[in-house]
Design an enzyme around this catalytic site. Structure first.
Site, short mmCIF file in Angstrom:
data_model
loop_
_atom_site.label_atom_id
_atom_site.label_comp_id
_atom_site.label_asym_id
_atom_site.label_seq_id
_atom_site.Cartn_x
_atom_site.Cartn_y
_atom_site.Cartn_z
CE LYS A 204 -1.78 2.98 2.17
NZ LYS A 204 -1.57 4.43 1.86
CB SER B 25 4.47 9.41 11.03
OG SER B 25 3.21 8.77 11.05
CB THR B 26 6.69 8.05 15.70
OG1 THR B 26 8.06 7.96 15.25
CG2 THR B 26 6.58 7.44 17.08
NE ARG B 27 -0.44 10.98 12.80
CZ ARG B 27 -1.34 10.39 12.00
NH1 ARG B 27 -2.37 9.76 12.51
NH2 ARG B 27 -1.20 10.45 10.69
N GLY C 34 3.00 4.34 13.15
CA GLY C 34 3.67 3.12 13.62
C GLY C 34 3.02 2.58 14.89
CD GLU D 145 13.03 0.04 9.61
OE1 GLU D 145 13.76 0.95 10.02
OE2 GLU D 145 13.27 -1.17 9.77
CB CYS E 27 13.43 8.99 8.08
SG CYS E 27 14.52 7.94 7.11
CD GLU F 197 10.29 12.85 11.02
OE1 GLU F 197 9.17 12.36 11.23
OE2 GLU F 197 11.20 12.22 10.43
P1 NAD Z 1 2.65 8.47 7.49
O1 NAD Z 1 2.87 7.69 8.74
O2 NAD Z 1 1.66 9.57 7.51
O3 NAD Z 1 2.20 7.50 6.31
C1 NAD Z 1 2.96 6.37 5.95
C2 NAD Z 1 2.05 5.36 5.29
O4 NAD Z 1 1.08 4.96 6.25
C3 NAD Z 1 1.28 5.90 4.09
O5 NAD Z 1 1.16 4.89 3.12
C4 NAD Z 1 -0.08 6.21 4.70
O6 NAD Z 1 -1.14 6.16 3.76
C5 NAD Z 1 -0.21 5.10 5.71
N1 NAD Z 1 -1.14 5.42 6.81
C6 NAD Z 1 -1.47 6.64 7.30
N2 NAD Z 1 -2.39 6.52 8.28
C7 NAD Z 1 -2.64 5.20 8.42
C8 NAD Z 1 -3.51 4.46 9.26
N3 NAD Z 1 -4.29 5.05 10.14
N4 NAD Z 1 -3.52 3.12 9.13
C9 NAD Z 1 -2.73 2.51 8.22
N5 NAD Z 1 -1.91 3.16 7.39
C10 NAD Z 1 -1.85 4.50 7.48
O7 NAD Z 1 4.09 8.98 7.06
P2 NAD Z 1 4.44 9.85 5.78
O8 NAD Z 1 4.03 11.25 6.06
O9 NAD Z 1 3.98 9.19 4.55
O10 NAD Z 1 6.04 9.73 5.77
C11 NAD Z 1 6.86 10.50 6.54
C12 NAD Z 1 7.34 9.75 7.76
O11 NAD Z 1 8.03 8.55 7.37
C13 NAD Z 1 8.35 10.55 8.55
O12 NAD Z 1 8.07 10.44 9.93
C14 NAD Z 1 9.67 9.88 8.22
O13 NAD Z 1 10.68 10.06 9.18
C15 NAD Z 1 9.26 8.46 8.09
N6 NAD Z 1 10.25 7.67 7.34
C16 NAD Z 1 11.03 6.77 8.01
C17 NAD Z 1 12.00 6.04 7.33
C18 NAD Z 1 12.85 5.02 8.04
O14 NAD Z 1 13.45 4.20 7.36
N7 NAD Z 1 12.93 5.03 9.36
C19 NAD Z 1 12.18 6.24 5.96
C20 NAD Z 1 11.37 7.16 5.30
C21 NAD Z 1 10.41 7.88 6.00
#
Ligand code: NAD
Length: 496
Positions: free
Chosen positions: A188, A242-244, A246, A264, A299, A398
């Site tokens: 997804k 995001s951590t939220r 995760g 991650e 990230c 962040e």
């Molecule tokens: P996000 O958490 O908003 O979304 C990530 C994915 O989760 C998307 O596909 C989104 O559609 C999905 N998602 C959102 N809400 C959801 C829910 N309630 N249930 C299930 N899936 C859901 O993050 P983002 O804004 O897309 O990406 C930025 C974040 O990713 C930053 O915090 C960044 O640090 C992190 N990141 C981490 C790494 C790493 O390897 N540690 C690498 C790249 C990005």
């Protein structure tokens, strides 16, 4: 660079936003789409299928059937290797198309989509392809009366949920080890950047991956993402974001089948510069390059410079002098170093942090403003804050945009305390010409990766992931194989 006119290429491109299940395109179950806008100019690029629970269910059933009949998992490793190698070759052969899709979708400069994202995604798949027939299982040193085999078996159906900042590469970091170990995958992608993931699914089938082994369902997180993470037939989730969210992934597992969850997550990486580091110019150049790369949407961006008070003024001056190189420009121009933020929401978030930083008393020394408003896209100047204090929101949260904060320290103990003083632990770096100090501080830093006197090194051979609320598990390297396999012990009696 070459003389390709990327605007003309973009105009000629006809991306397809439909779901890929069983190796074929299809509309969403209920026919719904959402508009995908380009961050470059804000215009609608195409309608993308709005996958929901029914679509996720169809994709998971397809992946489950593919796993259960062994069309992939039971192929000889050497055959899986060959197919994944062809997949990597297909990615490279489609380099220009994939790079253009990535840039149009999420706003990064075309030169980096071409030179970083596409080759790194291909290398990831090729590297795990090689691992397929080179990683051995174990036999335990038990007594003569029995043999204990310790083997790794594929999980089954792996759900991958990935972000928009490196859409293709984050997908590849999941796909490589998950497919190499024989799993089926439902991916997804982010609703903000679904296009390259959908193309990858087609290229995989062209390379010989059996239909159903790799399905892609675009859609919103709270719809398609949630349905995937709650699905009872999904055995593991590989999540980057995001951590939220995760945290939610762990809740979904608890509410469903206790599927394995590998997170991650975000970061707020520290860049600690001691007064004994002689080449301050190189340190400043490095932090600017790493911070403003990908519009600050990384990230592992070194967003907190923690600098000894005796050199802080000079360091701020040197970093500020680097900023003009990263003035945002049209991502489709070959010379552009910094492009557009992914969407209007991200633009507002970043501008909100800039206002908060100023409001809390930090000093903007360069940048701080929205740029290229007339383009209709979402651009922010490279921004440096000085006099940042550890309790300010710009020091703790962040931002995920081109915003660097400089904090000052008096002694080594304070530097370590500041560096470790966040809920994140993804990366950190220490800059010192004193060998013992560099080792001492590296050991004290609570981060999955610590850089010493550099920040640029990166390779598929090394693990990538975080301590604390930056996640668990590791992407990349052979360690990633552990996430997508169950460990089995088989005892065999030996009659004597
Ligand atoms: P996000 O958490 O908003 O979304 C990530 C994915 O989760 C998307 O596909 C989104 O559609 C999905 N998602 C959102 N809400 C959801 C829910 N309630 N249930 C299930 N899936 C859901 O993050 P983002 O804004 O897309 O990406 C930025 C974040 O990713 C930053 O915090 C960044 O640090 C992190 N990141 C981490 C790494 C790493 O390897 N540690 C690498 C790249 C990005």
């Amino acid at each position: 660079m070459d003389a390709v006119n990327w605007h003309e290429r973009a105009a000629a491109l006809k991306p397809d936003g439909r779901i890929v299940i069983d190796g074929a395109r299809r509309a969403a179950h209920n026919g719904e789409n959402f508009d995908k806008r380009s961050p470059i100019d804000g215009r609608v690029l195409l309608p993308v299928a709005r996958g929901r629970e029914a679509d996720i269910d169809a994709a998971v059933r397809s992946a489950r059937a593919a796993f259960d009949d062994g069309r992939w998992a039971k192929k000889p490793p050497a055959v899986r290797k060959k197919i994944l190698q062809r997949f990597a070759e297909k990615i490279l052969a489609a380099k220009e198309e994939l790079a253009l899709l990535e840039t149009l979708d999420m706003g990064k400069p075309i030169q980096y989509s071409l030179s970083v994202d596409v080759p790194a995604a291909a290398r990831t798949i090729a590297w795990y392809a090689e691992a397929t027939d080179k990683v051995y299982d174990e036999i335990a040193p038990t007594a003569h009366s029995a043999l204990a085999l310790i083997t790794r078996e594929p999980m089954g159906v792996v759900g991958c949920v990935v972000p928009w900042n490196y859409p293709m590469l984050m997908a590849a970091w999941k796909l490589g080890p998950a497919l190499a170990t024989g799993n089926s995958v439902v991916l997804k992608p982010s609703e903000k950047s679904p296009l390259t993931a959908l193309r990858l699914a087609e290229l995989a089938v062209e390379a010989g991956l059996p239909p159903g082994v790799f399905n892609v369902v675009p859609g919103y997180g709270h719809e398609a993402g949630e349905a995937l993470a709650l699905h009872m037939e999904v055995d593991a989730i590989g999540f980057t974001g995001s951590t939220r969210v995760g945290r939610r992934m762990l809740e979904y597992a608890g509410r469903s089948n206790l599927k394995r969850v590998f997170n991650e997550l975000g970061g707020k990486s520290a860049f600690v510069v001691f007064a004994d580091f002689a080449d301050l110019q190189r340190a400043a150049k490095t932090i600017a390059g790493s911070m403003f790369f990908n519009q600050g949407e990384s990230c592992n961006a070194p967003s907190r410079a923690i600098v000894h008070e005796s050199i802080a003024d000079e360091f701020v001056k040197l970093v500020t002098a680097e900023a003009p190189k990263y003035q945002p420009a049209d991502p489709l121009e070959a010379s552009t170093e910094m492009g557009a933020l992914v969407d209007d929401g991200q633009l507002r978030t970043v501008m909100g942090y800039i206002e908060a930083g100023s409001g809390e008393g930090a000093q903007v020394v360069t940048g701080g403003r929205q740029a290229r408003k007339d383009s209709g896209g979402y651009y922010v100047e490279p921004t440096v804050f000085d006099r940042v204090k550890p309790d300010m929101s710009i020091a703790r949260e962040e931002i995920f945009g081109p915003v660097l904060g400089v904090l000052r320290f008096r002694d080594e103990g304070e530097a370590i305390a500041l560096a470790n003083g966040t809920s994140y632990g993804l990366q950190a770096s220490v800059w010192s010409d004193n060998l013992s100090r560099a080792h001492r501080v590296s050991r004290a830093l609570r981060a999955g990766t610590v850089h010493v006197n550099q920040y640029d090194e990166d390779d598929i051979t090394v693990p990538f992931g975080g301590y604390k609320q930056s996640g668990n598990g590791r992407d990349k390297s052979l360690h990633a194989l552990e996430k997508y396999t169950e460990l089995k012990t088989t005892w065999i009696r030996i009659d004597g």
